[in-house]
Design a protein around this motif. Structure first.
Motif, PDB file in Angstrom:
ATOM      1  N   ASP A 152       0.822  -1.212   0.000  1.00 43.96           N
ATOM      2  CA  ASP A 152       0.000   0.000   0.000  1.00 43.96           C
ATOM      3  C   ASP A 152       0.853   1.257   0.000  1.00 43.96           C
ATOM      4  O   ASP A 152       0.421   2.314  -0.470  1.00 43.96           O
ATOM      5  CB  ASP A 152      -0.902   0.026   1.241  1.00 43.96           C
ATOM      6  CG  ASP A 152      -1.915  -1.092   1.243  1.00 43.96           C
ATOM      7  OD1 ASP A 152      -2.615  -1.251   0.229  1.00 43.96           O
ATOM      8  OD2 ASP A 152      -2.001  -1.830   2.255  1.00 43.96           O
ATOM      9  N   VAL A 153       2.056   1.158   0.567  1.00 42.94           N
ATOM     10  CA  VAL A 153       2.939   2.306   0.736  1.00 42.94           C
ATOM     11  C   VAL A 153       4.287   1.989   0.099  1.00 42.94           C
ATOM     12  O   VAL A 153       4.843   0.906   0.321  1.00 42.94           O
ATOM     13  CB  VAL A 153       3.136   2.645   2.231  1.00 42.94           C
ATOM     14  CG1 VAL A 153       4.206   3.714   2.412  1.00 42.94           C
ATOM     15  CG2 VAL A 153       1.814   3.102   2.845  1.00 42.94           C
ATOM     16  N   LEU A 154       4.795   2.919  -0.697  1.00 39.27           N
ATOM     17  CA  LEU A 154       6.125   2.786  -1.286  1.00 39.27           C
ATOM     18  C   LEU A 154       6.994   3.945  -0.822  1.00 39.27           C
ATOM     19  O   LEU A 154       6.584   5.117  -0.913  1.00 39.27           O
ATOM     20  CB  LEU A 154       6.051   2.808  -2.811  1.00 39.27           C
ATOM     21  CG  LEU A 154       5.722   1.507  -3.537  1.00 39.27           C
ATOM     22  CD1 LEU A 154       5.524   1.786  -5.025  1.00 39.27           C
ATOM     23  CD2 LEU A 154       6.813   0.476  -3.331  1.00 39.27           C
ATOM     24  N   ILE A 155       8.187   3.630  -0.331  1.00 41.66           N
ATOM     25  CA  ILE A 155       9.173   4.643   0.025  1.00 41.66           C
ATOM     26  C   ILE A 155      10.404   4.371  -0.829  1.00 41.66           C
ATOM     27  O   ILE A 155      11.051   3.326  -0.688  1.00 41.66           O
ATOM     28  CB  ILE A 155       9.516   4.601   1.526  1.00 41.66           C
ATOM     29  CG1 ILE A 155       8.270   4.978   2.337  1.00 41.66           C
ATOM     30  CG2 ILE A 155      10.663   5.536   1.845  1.00 41.66           C
ATOM     31  CD1 ILE A 155       8.481   4.964   3.827  1.00 41.66           C
ATOM     32  N   LEU A 156      10.692   5.293  -1.722  1.00 44.85           N
ATOM     33  CA  LEU A 156      11.731   5.092  -2.721  1.00 44.85           C
ATOM     34  C   LEU A 156      12.804   6.165  -2.575  1.00 44.85           C
ATOM     35  O   LEU A 156      12.531   7.356  -2.780  1.00 44.85           O
ATOM     36  CB  LEU A 156      11.125   5.144  -4.131  1.00 44.85           C
ATOM     37  CG  LEU A 156       9.895   4.249  -4.377  1.00 44.85           C
ATOM     38  CD1 LEU A 156       9.339   4.480  -5.778  1.00 44.85           C
ATOM     39  CD2 LEU A 156      10.254   2.782  -4.168  1.00 44.85           C
ATOM     40  N   ASP A 157      13.994   5.751  -2.211  1.00 42.27           N
ATOM     41  CA  ASP A 157      15.107   6.679  -2.015  1.00 42.27           C
ATOM     42  C   ASP A 157      15.920   6.726  -3.309  1.00 42.27           C
ATOM     43  O   ASP A 157      16.609   5.777  -3.643  1.00 42.27           O
ATOM     44  CB  ASP A 157      15.969   6.210  -0.836  1.00 42.27           C
ATOM     45  CG  ASP A 157      16.784   7.345  -0.233  1.00 42.27           C
ATOM     46  OD1 ASP A 157      16.907   8.395  -0.876  1.00 42.27           O
ATOM     47  OD2 ASP A 157      17.303   7.175   0.892  1.00 42.27           O
ATOM     48  N   GLU A 158      15.812   7.838  -4.034  1.00 38.51           N
ATOM     49  CA  GLU A 158      16.502   8.024  -5.313  1.00 38.51           C
ATOM     50  C   GLU A 158      16.202   6.872  -6.287  1.00 38.51           C
ATOM     51  O   GLU A 158      17.108   6.145  -6.715  1.00 38.51           O
ATOM     52  CB  GLU A 158      18.017   8.153  -5.092  1.00 38.51           C
ATOM     53  CG  GLU A 158      18.440   9.259  -4.150  1.00 38.51           C
ATOM     54  CD  GLU A 158      18.304  10.659  -4.752  1.00 38.51           C
ATOM     55  OE1 GLU A 158      17.897  10.776  -5.923  1.00 38.51           O
ATOM     56  OE2 GLU A 158      18.593  11.628  -4.047  1.00 38.51           O
ATOM     57  N   PRO A 159      14.950   6.654  -6.664  1.00 41.71           N
ATOM     58  CA  PRO A 159      14.592   5.480  -7.470  1.00 41.71           C
ATOM     59  C   PRO A 159      15.205   5.458  -8.862  1.00 41.71           C
ATOM     60  O   PRO A 159      15.346   4.388  -9.450  1.00 41.71           O
ATOM     61  CB  PRO A 159      13.064   5.551  -7.548  1.00 41.71           C
ATOM     62  CG  PRO A 159      12.742   6.981  -7.329  1.00 41.71           C
ATOM     63  CD  PRO A 159      13.765   7.469  -6.346  1.00 41.71           C
ATOM     64  N   THR A 160      15.573   6.618  -9.419  1.00 45.00           N
ATOM     65  CA  THR A 160      16.128   6.630 -10.770  1.00 45.00           C
ATOM     66  C   THR A 160      17.629   6.878 -10.775  1.00 45.00           C
ATOM     67  O   THR A 160      18.225   7.118 -11.835  1.00 45.00           O
ATOM     68  CB  THR A 160      15.429   7.687 -11.643  1.00 45.00           C
ATOM     69  OG1 THR A 160      15.636   8.989 -11.071  1.00 45.00           O
ATOM     70  CG2 THR A 160      13.945   7.413 -11.757  1.00 45.00           C
ATOM     71  N   ASP A 161      18.260   6.801  -9.615  1.00 48.23           N
ATOM     72  CA  ASP A 161      19.704   6.999  -9.533  1.00 48.23           C
ATOM     73  C   ASP A 161      20.426   5.950 -10.382  1.00 48.23           C
ATOM     74  O   ASP A 161      20.198   4.749 -10.237  1.00 48.23           O
ATOM     75  CB  ASP A 161      20.160   6.904  -8.077  1.00 48.23           C
ATOM     76  CG  ASP A 161      21.639   7.195  -7.909  1.00 48.23           C
ATOM     77  OD1 ASP A 161      22.135   8.071  -8.626  1.00 48.23           O
ATOM     78  OD2 ASP A 161      22.283   6.539  -7.062  1.00 48.23           O
TER      79      ASP A 161
END
Length: 324
Positions: A152-161
Motif C-alpha cells: 500500500d505504501v512505497l518509500i523510494l530513495d533516489e529510485p532513478t539513480d
C-alpha cells in the motif's frame, strides 16, 4: 497511509531530523527534497523501521513502526539508498528469497516475481549475479523487491539513480501507473522528477521541513513566475518602456538586449494580457513572446541556501521563507 508526528533523530549532540510531522494519503506521490545532509534518508529510514526515532512517532497504515514493526512492514515497499542486495545471488534468486520472506511460495511466488520483473524490465539479467550488474540494473532489482508484494505504501530513495534517460522515463511511468492505489514517497535531488511524477513537494533542510505544497505552487515562488519575455523586431521606444513600467501590475522592466524585454510582475500575478495590450497599443512588432512558469531549481536553491546577513537578496519574496 503514512503518519509522522514530531519525528526526531539525534546522533550524539547532532540533530539530523528535528520535529518532522506530515501525513501522506492514498493517491499522493510526495517528492521529498533537500540538499545533501538535509535529513531525507534518515527520515525515510525511520519511517521504514531501519532507524529508531529519538523522539516522535511514525506509522504506516495505522501500525506504529516501532511498537508493531512487522504489521507496518507488511504494508511497506522500501527501496533504500544504494539499493543494497546480496551481491553473490542472481537477480532471480534474490527475488525468490524476497518472495519467501514475504510469505509467498509456489505459483503465487512465481506470479509475483514475474510481475515485478515485467514492471522493472529485468528479464535480460535475471540469471546474472547481482554483483556483475550495472548500477542501473542493481537499482531496478532493488525496485523489483520493493514492488513484489504490491504494498500500500512505497518509500523510494533516489529510485532513478544510475538509470539512463530511457530507464528514468520507464520508472516514472511505472510510478504514475501505481499512484492512484498507493501512497508513494520519493526522495530525490532531481527536480525534474518532482515536476514529472509528484503531486506534492516537501523541502527539508538541516533536518526541518521548510515547505510542503504542490510542485506548481513551489514553482510559482520563483521571482520570474509569470514574467513576460518579448523579442521585438526593433528596439522599443521610450514611450513603450515607460508605459510598461507605469502599469500597476509590473514590478520592473529589464532590457538585457536592445530588442529583448523582460517584464517582471508584482507578486507573480499573470500580466501577459496587459503586456500584450500595451504592445499592440504602441504598434510594437513582436517576434517572440513567452511567459515564464518559474524554475524549481531556482526556488530550491533560494529556500535551502544557508542565510547570511551579508548575502545578496534572495530571488524569492521574503514571504516565501515562512516555515509551513
Amino acid at each position: 497511509m503514512i503518519e509522522l508526528q514530531g519525528l526526531e533523530k539525534r546522533f550524539g549532540s547532532f540533530v539530523a531530523v528535528h520535529d518532522v510531522s506530515l501525513q501522506v494519503e492514498r493517491g499522493e506521490v510526495l517528492g521529498f527534497l533537500g540538499p545533501n545532509g538535509a535529513g531525507k534518508s534518515t527520515t525515510m529510514k525511520m519511517v521504514a523501521g531501519f532507524l529508531r526515532p529519538t523522539r516522535g512517532r511514525a506509522a504506516i497504515c495505522g501500525a506504529d513502526v516501532v511498537a508493531d514493526p512487522v504489521a507496518a512492514k507488511r504494508h511497506l515497499g522500501y527501496l533504500p539508498e544504494g539499493a543494497p542486495c546480496y551481491p553473490d545471488m542472481t537477480a532471480a534468486g534474490f527475488l525468490s528469497f524476497i518472495a519467501r520472506i514475504r510469505g509467498f511460495d509456489g505459483a503465487e511466488a512465481m506470479r509475483r516475481i514475474g510481475l515485478a520483473v515485467e514492471r522493472t524490465q529485468l528479464s535480460s539479467v535475471l540469471h546474472q549475479p547481482i554483483e556483475t550488474l550495472s548500477k542501473g540494473f542493481k537499482r531496478r532489482v532493488g525496485l523489483a523487491q520493493a514492488l513484489l508484494h504490491d504494498p500500500d505504501v512505497l518509500i523510494l530513495d533516489e529510485p532513478t539513480d544510475g538509470l539512463d534517460p530511457n530507464q528514468k522515463h520507464e520508472v516514472r511511468e511505472l510510478i504514475r501507473s501505481m499512484a492512484a492505489a498507493k501512497a508513494i514517497v520519493i526522495s530525490t535531488h532531481i527536480l525534474e522528477e518532482v515536476d514529472a511524477v509528484c503531486s506534492r513537494a516537501v523541502v527539508i533542510a538541516q533536518g526541518r521541513i521548510l515547505v510542503d505544497e504542490t510542485p506548481q505552487a513551489l514553482a510559482a515562488r520563483a521571482i520570474d513566475h509569470n514574467a513576460v519575455r518579448i523579442r521585438l523586431a526593433a528596439a522599443p521606444g521610450a514611450a513603450l518602456l515607460d508605459a510598461l513600467r507605469a502599469d500597476a501590475a509590473v514590478a520592473r522592466v529589464e532590457q538585457p538586449e536592445p530588442m529583448l524585454v523582460t517584464v517582471m510582475p508584482v507578486n507573480g500575478q499573470a500580466i501577459a494580457d496587459r503586456v500584450g495590450a500595451l504592445l499592440v497599443g504602441h504598434g510594437a512588432v513582436v517576434r517572440e513572446l513567452s511567459v515564464e512558469q518559474g524554475r524549481l531549481d531556482d526556488v530550491f536553491r533560494a529556500i535551502t541556501r544557508p542565510r547570511d546577513a551579508n548575502a545578496p537578496e534572495s530571488s524569492l519574496p521574503a514571504s516565501s521563507f515562512s516555515v509551513q
